[in-house]
Motif scaffolding. Structure first.
Motif: not given
Length: 142
Positions: A46-64
């Motif tokens: 879950e910690l990794v999922c939360m980090k990946v979610r924030s990276i997707k959102k704040y770096n505009s990388i929808p296909n991560l």
């Protein structure tokens, strides 16, 4: 191992797994095998999922998205994919950040029981390296 905790995780972080209506958008290790580790590491995942979610959102990388989650040599392994459509040089910024975070979580997993989340160490169980506490080790050994 209960599969329900995996489904709950896929639904809670559907954007991270590209999971919708009980199906994965992309064919992957997860779509074929599911999460291949014990529920004791759920909080680390879950910690990794939360980090990946924030990276997707704040770096505009929808296909991560996360592609594979498993135990290997007694530690948690998490692999991700970035499908390139229109990004320029996303690897140089995002990959080291995600890689470092996943490596830290992997290191932590070597001290947490894969089954029950208690303090643990990597042990040899019938020729396989696994991270389980003394109690779980005794149960599996017998």
């Amino acid at each position: 191992m209960s599969v329900n905790w995996q489904k709950e995780l896929f639904e809670k972080y559907s954007d991270v797994f590209e999971y919708k209506d009980g199906k994965f958008k992309y064919e992957s290790d997860l779509s074929h095998w599911g999460i291949r580790c014990g529920e004791g590491w759920k909080h680390l995942i879950e910690l990794v999922c939360m980090k990946v979610r924030s990276i997707k959102k704040y770096n505009s990388i929808p296909n991560l998205h996360i592609d594979c989650i498993k135990e290997k040599f007694g530690e948690l392994r998490i692999y991700y994919v970035i499908i390139r459509i229109y990004y320029v040089n996303v690897n140089s910024v995002v990959n080291p950040y995600i890689d470092g975070y996943i490596d830290a979580i992997s290191d932590m997993s070597r001290h947490i029981c894969e089954n029950c989340s208690t303090k643990s160490e990597v042990r040899n169980l019938k020729g396989l390296l696994t991270t389980i506490c003394e109690k779980c080790f005794d149960q599996k050994r017998s």
